[in-house]
Design a protein around this motif. Structure first.
Motif, mmCIF file in Angstrom:
data_model
loop_
_atom_site.group_PDB
_atom_site.id
_atom_site.type_symbol
_atom_site.label_atom_id
_atom_site.label_comp_id
_atom_site.label_asym_id
_atom_site.label_seq_id
_atom_site.Cartn_x
_atom_site.Cartn_y
_atom_site.Cartn_z
ATOM 1 N N UNK A 20 25.376 25.236 11.959
ATOM 2 C CA UNK A 20 25.714 26.220 12.656
ATOM 3 C C UNK A 20 25.670 27.626 11.944
ATOM 4 N N UNK A 21 24.865 28.762 12.398
ATOM 5 C CA UNK A 21 24.870 29.809 11.584
ATOM 6 C C UNK A 21 25.641 30.951 12.244
ATOM 7 N N UNK A 22 26.333 31.671 11.386
ATOM 8 C CA UNK A 22 27.254 32.715 11.771
ATOM 9 C C UNK A 22 26.806 33.958 10.852
ATOM 10 N N UNK A 23 26.621 35.181 11.520
ATOM 11 C CA UNK A 23 26.225 36.355 10.721
ATOM 12 C C UNK A 23 27.734 37.317 10.527
ATOM 13 N N UNK A 24 27.576 37.741 9.259
ATOM 14 C CA UNK A 24 28.506 38.929 9.292
ATOM 15 C C UNK A 24 27.875 40.182 8.771
#
Length: 167
Positions: A58-62
């Motif tokens: 899973x990828x999450x961007x900040x």
């Protein structure tokens, strides 16, 4: 040997654990996008190469590296996530902002890992300039994203060893 002439992304792949059933979160800072995207590609491809399934990553961007800590904590608190890889790049520049950001992120990610008992990997570049960042994001010094993914894999192997060890 100085890193000026060395690919830094060389690591042992002996006795790696089976990660086909593991779930990974990769948290990516959007600031310095060219660099962080290359780090993500390295981490993602390394996980796949060593047995992770694409649907278990899973990828999450900040927005920036400073926000990696909270993003990592949110993922680490999920029961279905086994390890978190935090990727960012803070270039030194003309002010001391990098010292404060880098220290806060390193400390924050360490705290998340200790609090959750899960591997939370520091994949943040701290170069002096853009070229050094590119050299470490798939350039002549390898890819820190590869190294961060391999660190996550090895830490899961150690966790498995520790918790399955019997006297």
């Amino acid at each position: 040997m100085s890193s000026a002439h060395k690919n830094l992304s060389v690591f042992s792949t002996e006795k790696l654990p089976d990660i086909s059933h593991r779930r990974f979160a990769i948290v990516v800072a959007e600031w310095n996008y060219e660099v962080t995207e290359a780090l993500f590609e390295g981490a993602y491809n390394t996980l796949l190469a060593y047995g992770a399934s694409a649907d278990r990553i899973i990828r999450g961007n900040v927005p920036g590296s400073f926000e990696l800590t909270l993003g990592a904590q949110w993922f680490a608190h999920r029961d279905d996530i086994d390890a978190v890889i935090a990727l960012g790049c803070v270039i030194q520049g003309e002010t001391k902002h990098n010292d404060y950001i880098n220290h806060a992120v390193a400390q924050g990610l360490t705290n998340v890992s200790l609090k959750t008992g899960k591997p939370v990997i520091f994949g943040v570049l701290t170069p002096n300039d853009q070229q050094q960042a590119l050299d470490r994001a798939g350039g002549k010094h390898g890819n820190k994203g590869d190294e961060a993914a391999m660190t996550a894999i090895k830490m899961l192997g150690l966790q498995q060893q520790v918790y399955s060890f019997t006297f």
